[in-house]
Design an enzyme around this catalytic site. Structure first.
Site, mmCIF file in Angstrom:
data_model
loop_
_atom_site.group_PDB
_atom_site.id
_atom_site.type_symbol
_atom_site.label_atom_id
_atom_site.label_comp_id
_atom_site.label_asym_id
_atom_site.label_seq_id
_atom_site.Cartn_x
_atom_site.Cartn_y
_atom_site.Cartn_z
ATOM 1 N N TRP A 75 9.132 15.371 2.495
ATOM 2 C CA TRP A 75 8.614 14.494 1.508
ATOM 3 C C TRP A 75 8.483 15.237 0.300
ATOM 4 O O TRP A 75 7.640 16.180 0.118
ATOM 5 C CB TRP A 75 7.253 13.821 1.954
ATOM 6 C CG TRP A 75 6.724 12.761 1.041
ATOM 7 C CD1 TRP A 75 7.006 11.544 1.225
ATOM 8 C CD2 TRP A 75 5.819 12.856 0.045
ATOM 9 N NE1 TRP A 75 6.357 10.692 0.240
ATOM 10 C CE2 TRP A 75 5.550 11.331 -0.468
ATOM 11 C CE3 TRP A 75 5.259 13.878 -0.576
ATOM 12 C CZ2 TRP A 75 4.751 11.227 -1.553
ATOM 13 C CZ3 TRP A 75 4.263 13.450 -1.749
ATOM 14 C CH2 TRP A 75 4.199 12.249 -2.134
ATOM 15 N N ASN A 101 5.190 23.164 4.905
ATOM 16 C CA ASN A 101 4.716 21.845 4.729
ATOM 17 C C ASN A 101 3.495 22.193 3.985
ATOM 18 O O ASN A 101 2.393 23.025 4.293
ATOM 19 C CB ASN A 101 4.233 21.196 5.826
ATOM 20 C CG ASN A 101 3.017 20.069 5.735
ATOM 21 O OD1 ASN A 101 2.291 19.903 6.836
ATOM 22 N ND2 ASN A 101 3.032 19.380 4.803
ATOM 23 N N GLU A 487 -6.377 -5.363 2.394
ATOM 24 C CA GLU A 487 -5.505 -4.633 3.443
ATOM 25 C C GLU A 487 -4.082 -5.643 3.488
ATOM 26 O O GLU A 487 -3.014 -5.016 3.525
ATOM 27 C CB GLU A 487 -6.257 -4.606 4.809
ATOM 28 C CG GLU A 487 -5.472 -3.893 5.925
ATOM 29 C CD GLU A 487 -4.847 -2.788 5.614
ATOM 30 O OE1 GLU A 487 -5.226 -2.077 4.857
ATOM 31 O OE2 GLU A 487 -4.122 -2.217 6.603
ATOM 32 N N LYS A 491 -0.537 -4.239 2.908
ATOM 33 C CA LYS A 491 0.523 -4.242 3.918
ATOM 34 C C LYS A 491 1.811 -4.636 3.520
ATOM 35 O O LYS A 491 2.984 -4.217 3.498
ATOM 36 C CB LYS A 491 0.107 -4.943 5.122
ATOM 37 C CG LYS A 491 -0.838 -4.439 5.786
ATOM 38 C CD LYS A 491 -0.317 -3.364 6.709
ATOM 39 C CE LYS A 491 -0.493 -2.237 6.091
ATOM 40 N NZ LYS A 491 -1.912 -1.351 6.470
ATOM 41 N N GLU A 494 3.608 -2.232 0.625
ATOM 42 C CA GLU A 494 4.077 -1.060 0.846
ATOM 43 C C GLU A 494 5.212 -1.209 1.750
ATOM 44 O O GLU A 494 6.101 -0.408 1.629
ATOM 45 C CB GLU A 494 2.800 -0.215 1.611
ATOM 46 C CG GLU A 494 2.546 -0.813 2.923
ATOM 47 C CD GLU A 494 1.553 0.119 3.560
ATOM 48 O OE1 GLU A 494 1.381 1.241 3.326
ATOM 49 O OE2 GLU A 494 0.576 -0.291 4.339
ATOM 50 N N HIS A 510 -11.808 -14.949 -12.926
ATOM 51 C CA HIS A 510 -12.089 -14.028 -13.867
ATOM 52 C C HIS A 510 -10.755 -13.302 -14.525
ATOM 53 O O HIS A 510 -10.715 -12.401 -14.744
ATOM 54 C CB HIS A 510 -13.063 -12.957 -13.643
ATOM 55 C CG HIS A 510 -14.298 -13.640 -13.353
ATOM 56 N ND1 HIS A 510 -15.228 -14.366 -14.414
ATOM 57 C CD2 HIS A 510 -14.982 -13.927 -12.020
ATOM 58 C CE1 HIS A 510 -16.415 -14.665 -13.775
ATOM 59 N NE2 HIS A 510 -16.240 -14.627 -12.429
#
Ligand code: F6R
Length: 614
Positions: A75, A101, A487, A491, A494, A510
């Protein structure tokens, strides 16, 4: 992030390395590479941008022999994902290769020094600098590789889990770590090295978790040796793994994420098992019992976490405040650690982390610890860095979570946090016995209620088909349902790359209300409870502006049904336990939308499961 593997023994290394990398791909998947010393004594390095499957294609016709080797799935941190920046990296002479890593923070100054001494670099990575440094020290101080490695690591600022292979020594691997995880599997005349136990479990259950600043010297046919980077001998502590192989395989599901969504009745049950008994009213939370007085007297609880775990922390805020009457502040670990926070020695810090390796959470823990606070961990991965850094804790028993998008870990975290809040409330006397008993009883019914929601999969899939081409989405909820709105939005964004925001339903007017038109799906949790009428009003505000309402409601609800475009009926439960049930439709919906959009559900772009860099 990044996954590392290593093997030395009597078997062929390549298949073991590749299988291990596939298990670790959740940690990063923008490039992969391996190095083996072949049966003829050559050092063969194959590395490729892309997934482990691309590496397999690339190395199809190459010599993959050898019983010693290392592998890496990346990564990217330093340098874009490409073949050159992929690991393993060579030293100057190309005699040594290394996988890494972590991040070498002072790599630029080390590199400058090495360049002045004639080193040239092929990649933009910090890793290449470290392996050059190790070789440079070995050559100039004329010392053995192990000592050169220790000397180099003393100069390093940052985090590392590294494995070094020397072309001229086909019988030894050197491994070391600080900040990034490393576990060594001890087999019969063979050793396995990996970032976590998943590449190891199929070969041996005997493992040694390597501690920070320890170096493992792994020689063919010898016992495992461990020394500190200051050359002090350490006796390896061999533990037995509890993980089972089937827990880390897909088991007939198309994706790990779907499997993990479906595992939730079990994982919620497992997170309560042995802890809760509604018949006797007993709630056993070992970690809390050890520090019960501190919890009872705590003037404040600080929750530190990132991402989905932070959302679970928000549910904990409502629970602890409502039942245990302790003020709670929920902090993003990354913000907390850098803003000189006020921490009192009687503060309780609850650190929540699925992986137990999140760099920001770990650093925030160290900060709070240094100020004398008591740190309580809620982790899923047994023996992880966070689990070990905390004073006490309660594990979630969700089993390995491999899909990058967290699902069963969230519900397991909320389960454990609910039990914790109830335990403390009971010990403090801030909850009536009858209410306490009612909630314990209700907790035991949650796995069956989640099972019921999972049966709605087909109708949720139909809703997904309708909204799969949306560009934006809004998730609303109030009270306990607000963290679930956050959440749900996380989900969706992503894994399907649809822009989504979670909001407290009343905050919509608002600002976000300006976004609402006929193209905007608004996902609302409108279950029965104290805020029900208010949420119904918010739904009307959306409908008045032609927004599309998809509502999660309590079974039998009539009012919302009359105004929403779609309703998903979930079994009734206590308002404070609703997140455990109401999050399931949002998980399934995101999953189906992502699949329909052709996205890689288990490995969404740019993400990694374990965020071990800040
Ligand atoms: C989202 C997700 C991330 C993690 C976050 C924290 O689906 O998985 O937001 O929740 O990176 O990770 P842990 O819980 O391992 O500390």
């Amino acid at each position: 992030m990044c996954g590392i593997v290593g093997y030395i023994g009597n078997r062929q290394a390549f298949p073991i390395l590749v299988k291990g990398l596939q298990r670790l791909e959740y940690r990063g998947y923008d490039s992969a590479g391996v190095a083996m010393i072949s049966d003829k004594g050559n050092l063969n390095v194959y590395k490729k941008k892309g997934k482990v499957s691309d590496l397999l294609d690339f190395s199809k016709d190459k010599d993959k022999s050898g019983t010693i080797g290392i592998g890496h799935t990346r990564w990217a941190t330093h340098g874009e994902p490409n073949d050159v920046n992929s690991h393993p990296h060579y030293s100057q002479t190309k005699d040594l290769v290394m996988i890494h890593n972590g991040i070498i923070e002072n790599y630029a100054s080390l590199k400058e020094g090495l360049e002045k001494r004639g080193h040239t670099f092929l990649s933009q990575t910090d890793t290449e600098v470290l392996i050059h440094l190790i070789e440079d020290i070995r050559k100039h101080e004329d010392i053995k590789l192990g000592y050169a490695l220790m000397a180099a690591l003393k100069q390093v600022i940052g985090a590392y889990a590294i494995v070094v292979l020397d072309k001229n020594d086909p019988d030894t691997l050197f491994a070391a770590k600080k900040g990034s995880p490393m576990v060594i599997g001890v087999g019969n005349n063979e050793f396995f090295i990996a970032s976590d136990a998943s590449p190891i479990v199929e070969y041996t259950k005997n493992v040694v978790y390597i501690e920070d600043e320890h170096v493992a010297i792994i020689r063919r046919g010898e016992e495992l040796k461990i020394r500190t980077i200051r050359d002090k001998e350490i006796t390896p502590y061999v533990q037995e793994l509890e993980m089972e192989l089937e827990a880390i395989e897909k088991g007939g599901y198309d994706h790990f994420m779907l499997k993990e969504i479906y595992e939730q009745p079990r994982s919620i049950f497992d997170s309560m098992r042995g802890r809760l008994n509604s018949e006797t009213g007993h709630l056993k939370m070992g970690g809390i019992e050890e520090h019960e007085t501190k919890f009872i007297n705590a003037k404040r609880i600080l929750v530190i976490a990132c991402g989905t775990s932070w959302h679970a922390g928000m549910v904990a805020e409502y629970l602890f405040e409502e039942y245990a009457r302790i003020p709670v502040e929920v902090e993003y670990a990354s913000e907390f650690r850098y803003r000189n926070p006020i921490i009192y020695s009687d503060d309780i810090v609850i650190a929540i982390s699925q992986s137990g390796e999140t760099a920001d959470t770990l650093a925030a823990i160290e900060l709070a610890k240094a100020k004398g606070a008591t740190i309580f961990g809620v982790c899923n991965v047994v023996g992880s860095s966070i689990a070990r850094a905390t004073h006490a804790g309660s594990y979630t028993h969700a089993g390995p979570e491999i899909g990058v998008a967290s699902t069963k870990a969230f519900t397991a975290q909320v389960t454990v946090l609910t039990l914790m809040a109830l335990h403390v409330a009971k010990a403090k006397g801030t909850i009536a016995e009858s209410r306490y008993r009612q909630l314990l009883y209700e907790m035991e019914t949650i796995p069956a209620k989640v099972e019921e929601v999972l049966k709605l999969n087909d109708s949720i899939k139909k809703i997904a088909a309708k909204y799969k081409d949306s560009s934006n989405a809004l998730y609303l909820g109030r009270g306990y349902s607000f963290p679930v709105a956050l959440e749900g939005a996380l989900k969706l964004k992503e894994i399907s790359y649809i822009h989504a925001e979670g909001y407290p339903a009343a905050e919509m007017k608002h600002g976000p209300i300006a976004l609402i038109d006929e193209a905007m799906p608004v996902f609302v949790i409108a279950t029965k409870g104290a805020n029900y009428e208010k949420v119904v009003s918010n739904i009307q505000e959306v409908k008045a502006r032609k927004g599309q309402i998809i509502a999660v409601v309590t079974a039998g609800d009539k009012d919302v049904k009359g105004m929403a475009d779609h309703v998903i009926e979930i079994p009734e439960t206590d308002e404070s336990l609703v997140p455990l049930v109401s999050v399931i439709p949002w998980q399934l919906l995101s999953y189906h939308i992502a699949v329909m959009r052709g996205c890689n559900v288990d490995q969404p772009r740019n993400l990694a499961k374990s965020v071990t860099v800040e």
